[in-house]
Design a protein around this motif. Structure first.
Motif, short mmCIF file in Angstrom:
data_model
loop_
_atom_site.label_atom_id
_atom_site.label_comp_id
_atom_site.label_asym_id
_atom_site.label_seq_id
_atom_site.Cartn_x
_atom_site.Cartn_y
_atom_site.Cartn_z
N SER A 1 0.92 -1.10 -0.07
CA SER A 1 0.13 -0.05 -0.07
C SER A 1 0.92 1.31 0.00
CB SER A 1 -0.78 0.11 1.35
OG SER A 1 -1.95 1.29 1.30
N ILE A 2 2.04 1.27 0.91
CA ILE A 2 3.01 2.30 0.78
C ILE A 2 3.69 2.54 -0.58
CG2 ILE A 2 4.94 3.25 1.94
CD1 ILE A 2 4.14 1.84 4.38
N VAL A 3 3.73 1.40 -1.23
CA VAL A 3 4.57 1.42 -2.37
C VAL A 3 3.78 2.10 -3.51
CG1 VAL A 3 5.46 0.30 -4.55
CG2 VAL A 3 6.22 -0.21 -2.30
N ARG A 4 2.58 1.81 -3.39
CA ARG A 4 1.37 2.58 -4.25
C ARG A 4 1.35 3.97 -4.12
NH1 ARG A 4 2.09 -0.45 -8.14
NH2 ARG A 4 1.08 1.23 -8.96
N GLN A 5 1.36 4.37 -2.93
CA GLN A 5 1.35 5.75 -2.70
C GLN A 5 2.54 6.49 -3.04
OE1 GLN A 5 0.97 6.00 1.55
NE2 GLN A 5 -0.98 4.78 1.55
N ALA A 6 3.77 5.53 -3.21
CA ALA A 6 4.96 6.35 -3.63
C ALA A 6 4.69 6.54 -5.24
CB ALA A 6 6.22 5.43 -3.14
N VAL A 7 4.31 5.35 -5.79
CA VAL A 7 4.23 5.47 -7.34
C VAL A 7 3.07 6.59 -7.45
CG1 VAL A 7 3.05 4.08 -9.20
CG2 VAL A 7 4.43 3.09 -7.64
N ASP A 8 2.03 6.75 -7.01
CA ASP A 8 1.00 7.74 -6.91
C ASP A 8 1.49 9.07 -6.81
OD1 ASP A 8 -1.82 8.90 -7.48
OD2 ASP A 8 -1.48 9.50 -5.31
N TYR A 9 2.61 9.48 -5.87
CA TYR A 9 3.35 10.64 -5.66
C TYR A 9 4.27 11.02 -7.03
CZ TYR A 9 6.88 13.46 -3.49
OH TYR A 9 7.81 14.47 -3.30
N ILE A 10 4.83 9.98 -7.50
CA ILE A 10 5.55 9.94 -8.44
C ILE A 10 4.91 10.47 -9.92
CG2 ILE A 10 6.93 8.90 -10.29
CD1 ILE A 10 8.32 7.42 -7.99
#
Length: 613
Positions: A199-208
């Motif tokens: 879930s945190i990785v998906r948030q990071a991708v969304d941030y990028i």
């Protein structure tokens, strides 16, 4: 470098032709013997500008000197205004691509952001896309932008960047330093489930993909929902992540909603070489970066103006704002040209503070790194020399620096040391040591005058390879008094070289640079300060070591002269022959008698004194 009639026999003809040239604005077109165009320039006053190339005793940069040495003839085109000359120059350079004008080449590839295919995926910057089941975001034309985006996302969301494998390496080793300094969430502790981590990785991708503002909005919605469901632990984690994103947004340079369409341009120089970097923002995001090796450097202002014209003359579009690392002279004219060409407003400025200054510093850093690869020097060395040139107001970056120091014991054993730093590094093959010859009493100013005069007398007489180079900068270990004492010597000998002193504090540490009438602090120029300190420490070491060696030899000679029949000349012969005290002790009585030219009885007495030394 001075151009002479020997360098180019056509100079008398060119001077005569130029004396009749118009004073109107226009372009001049330099040609070689084969009538090939080698340089194109513009001028507000054609006669004044072209005359500067062919004038006697005109000091040129190496690039200009090479160009002038090959000029056989030139043409010119008169225009109605300086602006028309600028437009014409741009068109002609694009048409003929002359050898000595800035010609831009850039090698570009494609880069991707890779989300690895594993239970605990990582974010990586890669140059190729493979069929490995991983998720790839891209392609992007800038590897720089991709690397910076991945670094920023990993930092904001505290994702692991180590080589450990998860979940295989859970709790096998103690967490690394990154976790303790809040750069990693500490996945290796085994406290994060696969679902929570993903879930945190998906948030990071969304941030990028979408930027910090959208990420904060989405995470805020999730945090409020968790709070409503009484999942306060999750809500607290989301709150901390929102704060991390907001904090990162204050200083990070990858995503910035305040910067829409902007190019940031900086140029780095090292000796005679230069490189430009352009960092591009589009829609509030770092979009791309391009670096261009400019070859031999030109005048700092002219180089930036030429780069602007060449870079944007071939673009399909141009941003509204262009930020430069240094001021230019013809900014308004270039703005007018670009506005007419692209039919919209263009603003060229040089930021002095705030986030925009940080961006020009970033561009400068990239130009320095690119140049360091080209010239085989570290970016720190290049930065130090550039900072030093700017702080001292030098006309060019000092490639070859000489520094002098005087050392003595009262009025005995007076010596001087000279060290050379080339491109920011010690060049020990050119180090020199001087024994003071004309000064009888202790007088550091007079000693320094003697040393500088001897150094440049050797330069003009060409008696020593170590003195054959004219330095770009002379430093004296001393304050304003030393500078004021040496300046008349250089002036009398016709030497035009920047001269400064190095001032120390009460603890014998570098404090400032003396100008002869004041001081310049390098406290805000850390790289330059470190370089100057290294130079001052090195010259002091050389001078004091030589003084100690000379004092030791003189002490031996003083002991030897206690023997009746051994004077200064014979003592000097012995010291010169045997060099060291150990070699002197190994000499037999017969060898001593022969070297000093004395009888056996005197040699025996001499041997006894030497053995007791």
């Amino acid at each position: 470098m001075y151009i002479t009639d020997e360098d180019n026999p056509r100079l008398p003809f060119l001077r005569d032709k130029t004396s009749k040239l118009t004073t109107s604005p226009g372009c001049y077109i330099m040609k070689d013997k084969m009538k090939k165009i080698i340089y194109i320039g513009k001028a507000k006053n054609l006669r004044n500008r072209v005359t500067s190339y062919f004038r006697k005793c005109q000091d040129h940069l190496p690039k200009v000197w090479k160009m002038v040495s090959h000029v056989y003839d030139y043409d010119f085109i008169v225009t109605d205004s300086e602006f028309e000359a600028l437009v014409l120059e741009c068109s002609l350079i694009k048409q003929y691509t002359p050898k000595y004008n800035i010609l831009l080449k850039d090698d570009k590839g494609y880069s991707y952001i890779r989300v690895t295919n594993e239970d605990y995926p990582r974010l990586q910057a890669v140059l190729q896309k493979y069929d490995d089941g991983a998720e790839y975001i891209g392609p992007y034309t800038s590897s720089f932008a991709v690397k910076q985006a991945v670094i920023e996302a990993n930092k904001v969301f505290m994702l692991p960047t180590c080589t450990r494998k998860f979940p295989q390496d859970f709790r096998k080793q103690r967490p690394c330093l990154n976790m303790h300094i809040k750069q990693c969430m500490g996945v290796c502790t085994g406290k994060f489930s696969k679902e929570e981590y993903n879930s945190i990785v998906r948030q990071a991708v969304d941030y990028i993909r979408n930027g910090s503002s959208d990420s904060v909005e989405r995470l805020t919605e999730e945090m409020n929902k968790a709070a409503e469901e009484l999942d306060f632990e999750l809500a607290a984690k989301l709150r901390d992540r929102i704060q991390a994103i907001q904090k990162a947004a204050e200083s990070q340079k990858i995503i910035n909603d305040d910067i829409h369409d902007t190019d940031i341009i900086a140029i780095a120089q090292n000796g005679e070489m230069a490189c430009a970097s352009v960092i591009m923002y589009r829609g509030g995001r770092l979009f791309d970066k391009a670096s261009y090796f400019l070859g031999e450097k030109d005048d700092s202002v002219k180089m930036r103006e030429d780069f602007l014209m060449q870079y944007y003359s071939s673009k399909d579009s141009i941003p509204k704002d262009i930020l430069l690392d240094e001021d230019i002279t013809n900014g308004e004219i270039i703005e007018k040209f670009l506005r007419q060409k692209y039919d919209h407003a263009v603003n060229i400025s040089t930021p002095k503070r705030g986030q925009f200054l940080r961006l020009t510093t970033l561009a400068k850093s990239n130009a320095t790194e690119y140049l360091s690869i080209k010239v085989g020097r570290t970016s720190r060395e290049i930065t130090a020399l550039e900072e030093l040139a700017k702080a001292l107001g030098l006309p060019k970056t000092p490639k070859y620096i000489e520094c002098y120091d005087i050392s003595n014991l009262a009025s005995t054993n007076m010596v001087a040391g000279m060290v050379v730093f080339e491109n920011g590094r010690p060049c020990k093959k050119y180090y020199k040591k001087f024994s003071i010859k004309t000064v009888a009493e202790q007088n550091d100013y007079a000693c320094m005058q003697e040393v500088i005069e001897r150094r440049f007398r050797n330069y003009f007489e060409k008696t020593d390879e170590g003195f054959s180079i004219m330095p770009d900068l002379i430093l004296l270990d001393g304050g304003n008094g030393h500078v004021n004492a040496v300046e008349p010597v250089l002036e009398r000998m016709g030497v035009t070289c920047p001269l400064f002193g190095l001032v120390k504090d009460s603890k014998h540490r570098t404090r400032a640079v003396a100008t002869g009438g004041g001081e310049i602090s390098l406290a805000k120029c850390r790289a330059a300060f470190n370089l100057v300190t290294a130079i001052q420490d090195e010259v002091h070491r050389v001078a004091i070591t030589y003084q100690a060696q000379k004092h030791k030899k003189n002490a031996h000679r003083l002991e030897i002269t206690k023997v009746k029949g051994i004077g200064d000349k014979k003592a000097a012969k012995l010291i010169t022959e045997y060099k060291t005290k150990e070699a002197l002790k190994k000499a037999t009585v017969e060898e001593l008698a022969k070297t000093a030219g004395v009888n056996i009885d005197t040699a025996r007495e001499l041997k006894e004194i030497i053995d007791e030394m």
